[in-house]
Motif scaffolding. Structure first.
Motif, PDB file in Angstrom:
ATOM      1  N   TYR A 236       0.854  -1.181   0.000  1.00 35.53           N
ATOM      2  CA  TYR A 236       0.000   0.000   0.000  1.00 35.53           C
ATOM      3  C   TYR A 236       0.899   1.242   0.000  1.00 35.53           C
ATOM      4  O   TYR A 236       1.922   1.277   0.695  1.00 35.53           O
ATOM      5  CB  TYR A 236      -0.897   0.034   1.240  1.00 35.53           C
ATOM      6  N   ILE A 237       0.512   2.262  -0.770  1.00 40.48           N
ATOM      7  CA  ILE A 237       1.375   3.425  -0.947  1.00 40.48           C
ATOM      8  C   ILE A 237       0.591   4.731  -0.815  1.00 40.48           C
ATOM      9  O   ILE A 237      -0.615   4.783  -1.040  1.00 40.48           O
ATOM     10  CB  ILE A 237       2.081   3.393  -2.327  1.00 40.48           C
ATOM     11  N   ARG A 238       1.332   5.790  -0.461  1.00 39.28           N
ATOM     12  CA  ARG A 238       0.791   7.149  -0.446  1.00 39.28           C
ATOM     13  C   ARG A 238       1.884   8.104  -0.928  1.00 39.28           C
ATOM     14  O   ARG A 238       3.040   8.015  -0.487  1.00 39.28           O
ATOM     15  CB  ARG A 238       0.368   7.535   0.975  1.00 39.28           C
ATOM     16  N   GLY A 239       1.521   8.971  -1.865  1.00 41.09           N
ATOM     17  CA  GLY A 239       2.472   9.935  -2.376  1.00 41.09           C
ATOM     18  C   GLY A 239       3.313   9.430  -3.536  1.00 41.09           C
ATOM     19  O   GLY A 239       4.308  10.061  -3.899  1.00 41.09           O
ATOM     20  N   PHE A 240       2.898   8.288  -4.123  1.00 35.82           N
ATOM     21  CA  PHE A 240       3.639   7.694  -5.235  1.00 35.82           C
ATOM     22  C   PHE A 240       2.684   7.318  -6.367  1.00 35.82           C
ATOM     23  O   PHE A 240       1.504   7.031  -6.142  1.00 35.82           O
ATOM     24  CB  PHE A 240       4.367   6.412  -4.798  1.00 35.82           C
ATOM     25  N   ASP A 241       3.242   7.294  -7.574  1.00 38.45           N
ATOM     26  CA  ASP A 241       2.609   6.619  -8.704  1.00 38.45           C
ATOM     27  C   ASP A 241       3.310   5.291  -8.909  1.00 38.45           C
ATOM     28  O   ASP A 241       4.527   5.177  -8.664  1.00 38.45           O
ATOM     29  CB  ASP A 241       2.740   7.459  -9.985  1.00 38.45           C
ATOM     30  N   THR A 242       2.552   4.297  -9.352  1.00 41.10           N
ATOM     31  CA  THR A 242       3.130   2.987  -9.656  1.00 41.10           C
ATOM     32  C   THR A 242       3.484   2.930 -11.138  1.00 41.10           C
ATOM     33  O   THR A 242       2.614   3.049 -11.995  1.00 41.10           O
ATOM     34  CB  THR A 242       2.141   1.861  -9.321  1.00 41.10           C
TER      35      THR A 242
END
Length: 266
Positions: A236-242
């Protein structure tokens, strides 16, 4: 069928490990560090990999897969690791990597087991959370390892949580463990990654975990080639694009498949 399987697993654990002398380390002895890396910054684009390694029990096959995974990654989050005579030696072979380890318990062979996180740069800070609940029979906790990293040309730091969540417990106890980490992470205002083995082997657990992540404004990384029946491991991520993300389905040296993602800071 799931309940019957759970009972069978508990019985097997009881039979196999009933003679085990388990030691839970004191707070001051939970964390350990090894390896050598630079006190530097993470780049804006980097690759992270997540893998439950089943204690490296497949020996040389696991070592080959682990080495390949580390060589392609900037950050590596490992669950069910061990500080035995084998796993740390293979980790130390990965030049330019620092490793932090949070011990859940020490087995009757005096081998610590727990979660391990590695990076090509040194973490600014390292923290751990011991689960509020315990696994049955052995009465062992699970760990969340939390690290903070500097990011190049960015005013905020990156917070990364590596969790191996409680498994043979009620859904409520599993959720409480993940909630514990969320309560700590919510103080951080910058980019964040929360990943690992969440043991979300039923719909209720998965829904509860997704809700916790939504509260933290984290989104799940969508993995291509995701043919898993039971989805236990997540990023899970916040502040990023994959930029890209996949499961390495050709890796069979553990009962979990590695997850890997290339992320770009927004």
């Amino acid at each position: 069928m799931m309940i019957k399987g759970w009972i069978l697993c508990l019985l097997l654990l009881c039979c196999v490990q009933s003679q085990a002398k388990i030691h839970i380390p004191s707070d001051k002895n939970v964390l350990s560090e090894f390896g050598t890396c630079k006190p530097d910054y993470l780049p804006a684009n980097f690759q992270i990999s997540v893998w439950n390694i089943k204690k490296g029990s497949e020996g040389a096959r696991w070592a080959r897969d682990f080495t390949s995974l580390v060589q392609r990654s900037n950050l590596v989050l490992i669950q069910e690791s061990m500080l035995d005579a084998f796993v740390p030696a293979i980790a130390l072979n990965q030049k330019g990597f620092c490793w932090n380890f949070a011990t859940s318990f020490i087995d009757n062979d005096n081998n610590p087991t727990g979660v391990m996180s590695g990076g090509r740069i040194k973490a600014l800070s390292v923290h751990y959370l011991r689960s509020p609940g315990r696994e049955p029979i052995l009465n062992t906790p699970k760990m969340t390892l939390i690290e903070e990293y500097a990011i190049a040309n960015h005013p905020q730091t990156l917070l990364i949580a590596n969790i191996h969540a409680l498994n043979f417990v009620s859904n409520e106890t599993n959720r409480e463990h993940i909630d514990q980490a969320a309560d700590y992470l919510k103080k951080h205002k910058g980019p964040m990654i929360f990943a690992g083995d969440f043991n979300t082997w039923n719909g209720n657990r998965l829904s509860a975990t997704d809700a916790i992540m939504n509260y933290l404004k984290l989104k799940k990384v969508v993995l291509k080639n995701d043919s898993r029946g039971r989805k236990l491991d997540h990023i899970y991520i916040r502040g990023f694009d994959t930029l890209e993300a996949e499961i390495l389905n050709d890796v069979d040296s553990s009962d979990h498949k590695p997850l890997t993602a290339v992320l770009r800071l927004k």
